[in-house]
Design a protein around this motif. Structure first.
Motif, mmCIF file in Angstrom:
data_model
loop_
_atom_site.group_PDB
_atom_site.id
_atom_site.type_symbol
_atom_site.label_atom_id
_atom_site.label_comp_id
_atom_site.label_asym_id
_atom_site.label_seq_id
_atom_site.Cartn_x
_atom_site.Cartn_y
_atom_site.Cartn_z
ATOM 1 N N ASP A 124 -59.968 -12.762 -18.219
ATOM 2 C CA ASP A 124 -59.437 -13.573 -17.135
ATOM 3 C C ASP A 124 -60.524 -13.774 -16.078
ATOM 4 O O ASP A 124 -60.350 -13.456 -14.919
ATOM 5 N N GLN A 125 -61.660 -14.328 -16.508
ATOM 6 C CA GLN A 125 -62.819 -14.464 -15.630
ATOM 7 C C GLN A 125 -63.134 -15.914 -15.283
ATOM 8 O O GLN A 125 -64.183 -16.183 -14.720
ATOM 9 N N GLU A 126 -62.257 -16.852 -15.608
ATOM 10 C CA GLU A 126 -62.559 -18.262 -15.372
ATOM 11 C C GLU A 126 -62.801 -18.564 -13.905
ATOM 12 O O GLU A 126 -63.726 -19.284 -13.550
ATOM 13 N N MET A 127 -61.960 -18.023 -13.033
ATOM 14 C CA MET A 127 -62.084 -18.320 -11.609
ATOM 15 C C MET A 127 -63.361 -17.698 -11.041
ATOM 16 O O MET A 127 -64.040 -18.323 -10.226
ATOM 17 N N LEU A 128 -63.698 -16.492 -11.485
ATOM 18 C CA LEU A 128 -64.941 -15.873 -11.032
ATOM 19 C C LEU A 128 -66.134 -16.698 -11.482
ATOM 20 O O LEU A 128 -67.054 -16.950 -10.701
ATOM 21 N N ASN A 129 -66.117 -17.157 -12.725
ATOM 22 C CA ASN A 129 -67.214 -17.988 -13.223
ATOM 23 C C ASN A 129 -67.312 -19.307 -12.462
ATOM 24 O O ASN A 129 -68.408 -19.812 -12.230
ATOM 25 N N ALA A 130 -66.180 -19.854 -12.059
ATOM 26 C CA ALA A 130 -66.194 -21.131 -11.341
ATOM 27 C C ALA A 130 -66.667 -20.976 -9.898
ATOM 28 O O ALA A 130 -67.256 -21.904 -9.340
ATOM 29 N N GLY B 69 -62.827 -20.048 -1.744
ATOM 30 C CA GLY B 69 -62.797 -18.814 -2.528
ATOM 31 C C GLY B 69 -61.464 -18.097 -2.410
ATOM 32 O O GLY B 69 -60.947 -17.562 -3.396
ATOM 33 N N ALA B 70 -60.891 -18.081 -1.219
ATOM 34 C CA ALA B 70 -59.588 -17.439 -1.033
ATOM 35 C C ALA B 70 -58.498 -18.170 -1.809
ATOM 36 O O ALA B 70 -57.598 -17.531 -2.369
ATOM 37 N N ALA B 71 -58.589 -19.488 -1.865
ATOM 38 C CA ALA B 71 -57.611 -20.247 -2.657
ATOM 39 C C ALA B 71 -57.765 -19.925 -4.141
ATOM 40 O O ALA B 71 -56.777 -19.780 -4.865
ATOM 41 N N GLY B 72 -59.011 -19.806 -4.591
ATOM 42 C CA GLY B 72 -59.241 -19.417 -5.982
ATOM 43 C C GLY B 72 -58.711 -18.028 -6.271
ATOM 44 O O GLY B 72 -58.141 -17.775 -7.339
ATOM 45 N N TYR B 73 -58.890 -17.122 -5.326
ATOM 46 C CA TYR B 73 -58.367 -15.766 -5.510
ATOM 47 C C TYR B 73 -56.842 -15.763 -5.543
ATOM 48 O O TYR B 73 -56.236 -14.995 -6.283
ATOM 49 N N ALA B 74 -56.218 -16.627 -4.751
ATOM 50 C CA ALA B 74 -54.753 -16.699 -4.752
ATOM 51 C C ALA B 74 -54.230 -17.211 -6.093
ATOM 52 O O ALA B 74 -53.154 -16.798 -6.532
ATOM 53 N N MET B 75 -55.013 -18.076 -6.749
ATOM 54 C CA MET B 75 -54.582 -18.596 -8.053
ATOM 55 C C MET B 75 -54.766 -17.579 -9.172
ATOM 56 O O MET B 75 -53.890 -17.429 -10.021
ATOM 57 N N LYS B 76 -55.916 -16.908 -9.192
ATOM 58 C CA LYS B 76 -56.205 -15.927 -10.246
ATOM 59 C C LYS B 76 -56.878 -14.714 -9.630
ATOM 60 O O LYS B 76 -58.105 -14.621 -9.584
ATOM 61 N N PRO B 77 -56.115 -13.760 -9.132
ATOM 62 C CA PRO B 77 -56.723 -12.599 -8.486
ATOM 63 C C PRO B 77 -57.355 -11.640 -9.496
ATOM 64 O O PRO B 77 -56.729 -11.252 -10.479
ATOM 65 N N THR B 78 -58.621 -11.312 -9.259
ATOM 66 C CA THR B 78 -59.314 -10.286 -10.026
ATOM 67 C C THR B 78 -60.092 -9.421 -9.041
ATOM 68 O O THR B 78 -60.428 -9.855 -7.932
#
Length: 88
Positions: free
Chosen positions: A2-8, A45-54
């Motif tokens: 589940d690393q898509e958001m981190l990669n993006a 970045g916070a919005a990305g974290y809200a979508m896929k928290p890792t």
């Protein structure tokens, strides 16, 4: 994984930290705009974290937030730059 958001978000957040530090150090007349852009990157970045928290993304956002906090604090403590008179 589940690393898509981190990669993006990894490269944009790293670039914003490096670019924001460069603007802060070498372009004092553009510090306010640079800090605004850093803050907007933090919100993305916070919005990305809200979508896929890792945990990794959270750590990256903490480092980014610390960078923004340090630069903003230094900006608020620094005196305003004085315009140099034209040399004739």
């Amino acid at each position: 994984m589940d690393q898509e958001m981190l990669n993006a978000l990894l490269l944009p957040l790293m670039f914003s930290m490096v670019g924001g530090t460069f603007v802060f150090l070498y372009r004092p007349e553009q510090r306010a705009q640079g800090l605004l852009i850093l803050t907007l990157f933090q919100l993305v970045g916070a919005a990305g974290y809200a979508m896929k928290p890792t945990l990794e993304l959270f750590a990256l956002l903490c480092v980014h937030a610390l960078t923004v906090l340090v630069l903003l604090t230094r900006h608020l403590q620094a005196p305003l730059p004085v315009a140099q008179p034209e040399q004739k």
